[in-house]
Design a protein around this motif. Structure first.
Motif, PDB file in Angstrom:
ATOM      1  N   GLU A  99     131.030 -39.146  36.055  1.00  0.00           N
ATOM      2  CA  GLU A  99     131.043 -40.615  36.065  1.00  0.00           C
ATOM      3  C   GLU A  99     130.751 -41.117  37.465  1.00  0.00           C
ATOM      4  O   GLU A  99     131.000 -40.408  38.438  1.00  0.00           O
ATOM      5  N   PRO A 100     130.264 -42.358  37.582  1.00  0.00           N
ATOM      6  CA  PRO A 100     130.053 -42.907  38.933  1.00  0.00           C
ATOM      7  C   PRO A 100     131.385 -43.027  39.673  1.00  0.00           C
ATOM      8  O   PRO A 100     132.401 -43.375  39.080  1.00  0.00           O
ATOM      9  N   LEU A 101     131.355 -42.703  40.951  1.00  0.00           N
ATOM     10  CA  LEU A 101     132.587 -42.735  41.750  1.00  0.00           C
ATOM     11  C   LEU A 101     132.404 -43.648  42.954  1.00  0.00           C
ATOM     12  O   LEU A 101     131.278 -43.848  43.427  1.00  0.00           O
ATOM     13  N   GLU A 102     133.509 -44.174  43.433  1.00  0.00           N
ATOM     14  CA  GLU A 102     133.443 -45.008  44.637  1.00  0.00           C
ATOM     15  C   GLU A 102     133.227 -44.145  45.872  1.00  0.00           C
ATOM     16  O   GLU A 102     132.477 -44.483  46.771  1.00  0.00           O
ATOM     17  N   GLU A 103     133.909 -43.008  45.904  1.00  0.00           N
ATOM     18  CA  GLU A 103     133.819 -42.128  47.077  1.00  0.00           C
ATOM     19  C   GLU A 103     132.712 -41.092  46.868  1.00  0.00           C
ATOM     20  O   GLU A 103     132.429 -40.701  45.734  1.00  0.00           O
ATOM     21  N   PRO A 104     132.101 -40.656  47.959  1.00  0.00           N
ATOM     22  CA  PRO A 104     131.061 -39.611  47.827  1.00  0.00           C
ATOM     23  C   PRO A 104     131.679 -38.277  47.395  1.00  0.00           C
ATOM     24  O   PRO A 104     132.569 -37.760  48.079  1.00  0.00           O
ATOM     25  N   LEU A 105     131.232 -37.757  46.287  1.00  0.00           N
ATOM     26  CA  LEU A 105     131.848 -36.573  45.662  1.00  0.00           C
ATOM     27  C   LEU A 105     131.795 -35.330  46.562  1.00  0.00           C
ATOM     28  O   LEU A 105     132.802 -34.646  46.754  1.00  0.00           O
ATOM     29  N   LYS A 106     130.599 -35.080  47.089  1.00  0.00           N
ATOM     30  CA  LYS A 106     130.399 -33.871  47.894  1.00  0.00           C
ATOM     31  C   LYS A 106     131.368 -33.825  49.081  1.00  0.00           C
ATOM     32  O   LYS A 106     132.045 -32.824  49.339  1.00  0.00           O
ATOM     33  N   GLU A 107     131.461 -34.946  49.789  1.00  0.00           N
ATOM     34  CA  GLU A 107     132.318 -35.018  50.979  1.00  0.00           C
ATOM     35  C   GLU A 107     133.805 -34.962  50.600  1.00  0.00           C
ATOM     36  O   GLU A 107     134.598 -34.313  51.273  1.00  0.00           O
ATOM     37  N   GLU A 108     134.133 -35.650  49.506  1.00  0.00           N
ATOM     38  CA  GLU A 108     135.530 -35.625  49.048  1.00  0.00           C
ATOM     39  C   GLU A 108     135.931 -34.198  48.671  1.00  0.00           C
ATOM     40  O   GLU A 108     137.036 -33.757  48.954  1.00  0.00           O
ATOM     41  N   PHE A 109     135.001 -33.496  48.032  1.00  0.00           N
ATOM     42  CA  PHE A 109     135.275 -32.130  47.597  1.00  0.00           C
ATOM     43  C   PHE A 109     135.522 -31.208  48.807  1.00  0.00           C
ATOM     44  O   PHE A 109     136.502 -30.460  48.842  1.00  0.00           O
TER      45      PHE A 109
END
Lengths: 71, 150
Positions: free
Chosen positions: A47-57
């Motif tokens: 789903e679309p996320l507010e935070e950048p997924l790659k960096e959050e991961f």
């Protein structure tokens, strides 16, 4: 629309156990797979996320490593 | 001298010499920054470690990089001091545990050292100045009066 992202976590700095745990914890927002021994990682955002997924991961993996006394 | 701090694409990349700052110090500093920046570690473990910081909110990137370098110094100093005070911390812990259970003191050569330290600490206690006479136990000061009442 599902978004596919690639990330490489340098194996000298990141722990495989922590990455595997992070993959489980991110299960509900993305399908994440380790592609190779060099920790190439593919993230398929559900789903679309507010935070950048790659960096959050990657931040999450570092946090896990610290919390679980891996580092 | 190479530039150790490079701003590019909305992030700042720091080149850290692992001889000055071992990996555990870099991890500790990185952990502090997880709340305010996205941290990515890369590079060569023996030659040059790259720390990429991408702020979560708009921020001066050079300042962010400088703060990280300060944090490295902070943790390097902490580690150095922790190593310096390791023995005294062990003695203090031993002393605290000894108060509750004397049997935990090992019966080897180390015992002599611990006993010396304990004796020194007790001597220090005895040498305490008490010009106001405050350090009198309650039993000594009031105990006899109570007995007379009975």
């Amino acid at each position: 629309m599902k978004k596919k992202i690639k990330l490489v976590l340098n194996k000298n700095f990141y722990d495989k156990k922590a990455i595997s745990q992070a993959i489980k914890d991110f299960e509900h927002i993305a399908k994440i797979t380790i592609l190779d021994d060099e920790f190439g990682i593919e993230l398929l955002q559900k789903e679309p996320l507010e935070e950048p997924l790659k960096e959050e991961f990657s931040n999450y993996v570092l946090g896990l490593m610290k919390n679980e006394n891996i580092i | 001298m190479d530039k150790k701090l490079e701003v590019r694409d909305g992030s700042v990349v720091l080149k850290v010499n692992p001889e000055f700052y071992p990996l555990d110090i870099i991890y500790s500093a990185a952990y502090v920054f997880l709340d305010k920046a996205y941290v990515l570690l890369d590079g060569d473990l023996k030659k040059e470690i790259l720390v990429k910081l991408q702020p979560k909110q708009k921020q001066d990137l050079e300042k962010l990089g400088g703060e990280f370098l300060n944090e490295l110094i902070n943790y390097a100093d902490y580690k150095h001091r922790a190593a310096q005070t390791k023995t005294i911390r062990e003695y203090l812990l031993q002393r605290a545990l000894f108060t509750n259970d004397p049997s935990i003191i090992p019966d080897d050569d180390e015992e002599v050292d611990y006993n010396e330290i304990l004796n020194e600490l007790e001597e220090d206690d005895e040498e305490l100045d008490d010009p106001e006479g405050i350090a009198v136990p309650w039993e000594e000061k009031y105990g006899q009066k109570d007995e007379k009442k009975d």
